[in-house]
Design a protein around this motif. Sequence first.
Motif, PDB file in Angstrom:
ATOM      1  N   GLY A  56     -17.668  25.418  11.233  1.00  0.00           N
ATOM      2  CA  GLY A  56     -18.694  25.564  10.408  1.00  0.00           C
ATOM      3  C   GLY A  56     -19.412  26.700  10.492  1.00  0.00           C
ATOM      4  O   GLY A  56     -19.935  27.038  11.526  1.00  0.00           O
ATOM      5  N   GLY A 102     -22.738  25.735  23.836  1.00  0.00           N
ATOM      6  CA  GLY A 102     -22.242  24.841  22.678  1.00  0.00           C
ATOM      7  C   GLY A 102     -22.381  25.572  21.195  1.00  0.00           C
ATOM      8  O   GLY A 102     -22.198  24.746  20.170  1.00  0.00           O
ATOM      9  N   GLY A 114     -20.265  27.579  19.908  1.00  0.00           N
ATOM     10  CA  GLY A 114     -18.971  27.924  19.261  1.00  0.00           C
ATOM     11  C   GLY A 114     -18.268  28.995  19.561  1.00  0.00           C
ATOM     12  O   GLY A 114     -17.387  29.617  18.973  1.00  0.00           O
ATOM     13  N   LYS A 115     -18.693  29.707  20.999  1.00  0.00           N
ATOM     14  CA  LYS A 115     -18.437  30.885  21.349  1.00  0.00           C
ATOM     15  C   LYS A 115     -16.568  30.766  21.605  1.00  0.00           C
ATOM     16  O   LYS A 115     -15.946  31.640  21.285  1.00  0.00           O
ATOM     17  CB  LYS A 115     -18.968  31.240  22.570  1.00  0.00           C
ATOM     18  N   THR A 116     -16.357  29.922  22.384  1.00  0.00           N
ATOM     19  CA  THR A 116     -14.988  29.441  22.769  1.00  0.00           C
ATOM     20  C   THR A 116     -14.220  29.202  21.648  1.00  0.00           C
ATOM     21  O   THR A 116     -13.056  29.812  21.399  1.00  0.00           O
ATOM     22  CB  THR A 116     -14.679  28.255  23.946  1.00  0.00           C
ATOM     23  N   LEU A 117     -14.855  28.474  20.818  1.00  0.00           N
ATOM     24  CA  LEU A 117     -13.983  28.396  19.487  1.00  0.00           C
ATOM     25  C   LEU A 117     -13.609  29.306  18.755  1.00  0.00           C
ATOM     26  O   LEU A 117     -12.427  29.203  18.084  1.00  0.00           O
ATOM     27  CB  LEU A 117     -14.885  27.210  18.527  1.00  0.00           C
ATOM     28  N   ASN A 162     -24.292  33.007  27.969  1.00  0.00           N
ATOM     29  CA  ASN A 162     -25.593  32.120  27.316  1.00  0.00           C
ATOM     30  C   ASN A 162     -26.788  33.093  27.737  1.00  0.00           C
ATOM     31  O   ASN A 162     -27.848  32.739  27.563  1.00  0.00           O
ATOM     32  CB  ASN A 162     -25.807  30.802  27.868  1.00  0.00           C
TER      33      ASN A 162
HETATM   34  P1  ATP Z   1     -20.755  27.120  26.348  1.00  0.00           P
HETATM   35  O1  ATP Z   1     -21.553  28.363  26.053  1.00  0.00           O
HETATM   36  O2  ATP Z   1     -21.494  26.040  26.743  1.00  0.00           O
HETATM   37  O3  ATP Z   1     -19.310  27.601  26.980  1.00  0.00           O
HETATM   38  P2  ATP Z   1     -19.634  27.638  23.610  1.00  0.00           P
HETATM   39  O4  ATP Z   1     -20.546  28.434  22.810  1.00  0.00           O
HETATM   40  O5  ATP Z   1     -18.318  28.338  23.988  1.00  0.00           O
HETATM   41  O6  ATP Z   1     -20.355  26.720  24.613  1.00  0.00           O
HETATM   42  P3  ATP Z   1     -17.741  25.868  22.294  1.00  0.00           P
HETATM   43  O7  ATP Z   1     -17.092  25.271  23.517  1.00  0.00           O
HETATM   44  O8  ATP Z   1     -16.995  26.739  21.478  1.00  0.00           O
HETATM   45  O9  ATP Z   1     -19.278  26.442  22.579  1.00  0.00           O
HETATM   46  O10 ATP Z   1     -18.131  24.507  21.308  1.00  0.00           O
HETATM   47  C1  ATP Z   1     -18.294  23.127  21.941  1.00  0.00           C
HETATM   48  C2  ATP Z   1     -17.705  21.986  21.044  1.00  0.00           C
HETATM   49  O11 ATP Z   1     -18.874  22.366  19.823  1.00  0.00           O
HETATM   50  C3  ATP Z   1     -16.740  22.740  20.170  1.00  0.00           C
HETATM   51  O12 ATP Z   1     -15.376  21.990  20.640  1.00  0.00           O
HETATM   52  C4  ATP Z   1     -16.861  21.930  18.785  1.00  0.00           C
HETATM   53  O13 ATP Z   1     -16.603  20.687  18.663  1.00  0.00           O
HETATM   54  C5  ATP Z   1     -18.400  22.094  18.506  1.00  0.00           C
HETATM   55  N1  ATP Z   1     -18.677  23.362  17.614  1.00  0.00           N
HETATM   56  C6  ATP Z   1     -19.458  24.299  18.149  1.00  0.00           C
HETATM   57  N2  ATP Z   1     -19.866  25.066  17.353  1.00  0.00           N
HETATM   58  C7  ATP Z   1     -19.242  24.629  16.249  1.00  0.00           C
HETATM   59  C8  ATP Z   1     -19.043  25.228  14.785  1.00  0.00           C
HETATM   60  N3  ATP Z   1     -19.878  26.390  14.368  1.00  0.00           N
HETATM   61  N4  ATP Z   1     -18.417  24.338  13.785  1.00  0.00           N
HETATM   62  C9  ATP Z   1     -17.917  23.257  14.472  1.00  0.00           C
HETATM   63  N5  ATP Z   1     -17.722  22.668  15.716  1.00  0.00           N
HETATM   64  C10 ATP Z   1     -18.411  23.336  16.553  1.00  0.00           C
END
Ligand code: ATP
Length: 282
Positions: free
Chosen positions: A20, A60, A62-65, A170
């Motif tokens: 999203g 959380g 969405g960086k990995t996503l 982060n």
């Molecule tokens: P970290 O810094 O803790 O590694 P991150 O930024 O890599 O976190 P992600 O692992 O990509 O975060 O996201 C964690 C979960 O949050 C995803 O699996 C998803 O379910 C949800 N999520 C995060 N951002 C979004 C988004 N923009 N839209 C939909 N789901 C999201």
Amino acid sequence: AAADPSPLYNIPNVQWDDIGGLSHVRASILEAVELPLKHPKLFASSSLRRSGILLFGPPGTGKTLVAKAVATECRLPFISVKGPELLDSYVGGSEKNVRDTFDGARKAAKASQSNSCVLFFDELDSLAPYRDGRGDGGGAMDRVVSMLLAELDNISSDTNDNVFVIAATNRPDLLDTSLLRPGRLEKLVYLGLAEGTEQIVGILTALCRKFTFEDGMSVAGAAEKVAEYIPPFLSGADLSAVASGGMDRAMARVIEQAEAEAAKTGVQVEEVLEGWDDERCV
Ligand code: ATP
């Protein structure tokens, strides 16, 4: 039995529809990845260089996503490592792990159809902390950072294979600044917390896109409630917990209804559930 597909060919399966908001992030990253893929000759023959990308922002968000969605969209193998996994207490062990990781990425790129892959470094700050000439001066961490810089320089000038480095942190404030020089992690992209109903709707819409809502319920309605009751800044991961909470409650309600029906008709609960379509509501 069929052999497992080689991890070298692992292309993830994250669609942008699953994410999203963040359309600005998509545009900015694809620009860095698609150009060298579309015009390899231009990159091979000119002084144009591929540069890495640093995604930064709270946990959380969405960086990995996002990194996976880029690999999915460009059909690229995805290799993922977390900074702390590469740290080794043996002398020279961490540098070797860094070198082996880049060697693995080059191999994956060679093995892929487009001679390319994405190498994702999560928690980069733990691998490449700021070197201020004090503390660890000339010590183990300095050597790890130097190896990382050398490898980033190698891949940026490699004209045969495209290894796209996407790193995430982060805590960008903790990173060694030499990582951010041109040709290295040159492109910085911020992913922030969602704020206000509109952004919450964007993320909840993606998270709930496979849900069916009860009459009178909608993502917008749910988002308004979320915005009303929950603190103003939320990560995608927080909203994912909200969506799965809704899903759990809906499941519990459906089971309750099935149990009532089973008690009335004398049929097993499982059979009642099988007879219903999957589209019971959240
Ligand atoms: P970290 O810094 O803790 O590694 P991150 O930024 O890599 O976190 P992600 O692992 O990509 O975060 O996201 C964690 C979960 O949050 C995803 O699996 C998803 O379910 C949800 N999520 C995060 N951002 C979004 C988004 N923009 N839209 C939909 N789901 C999201």
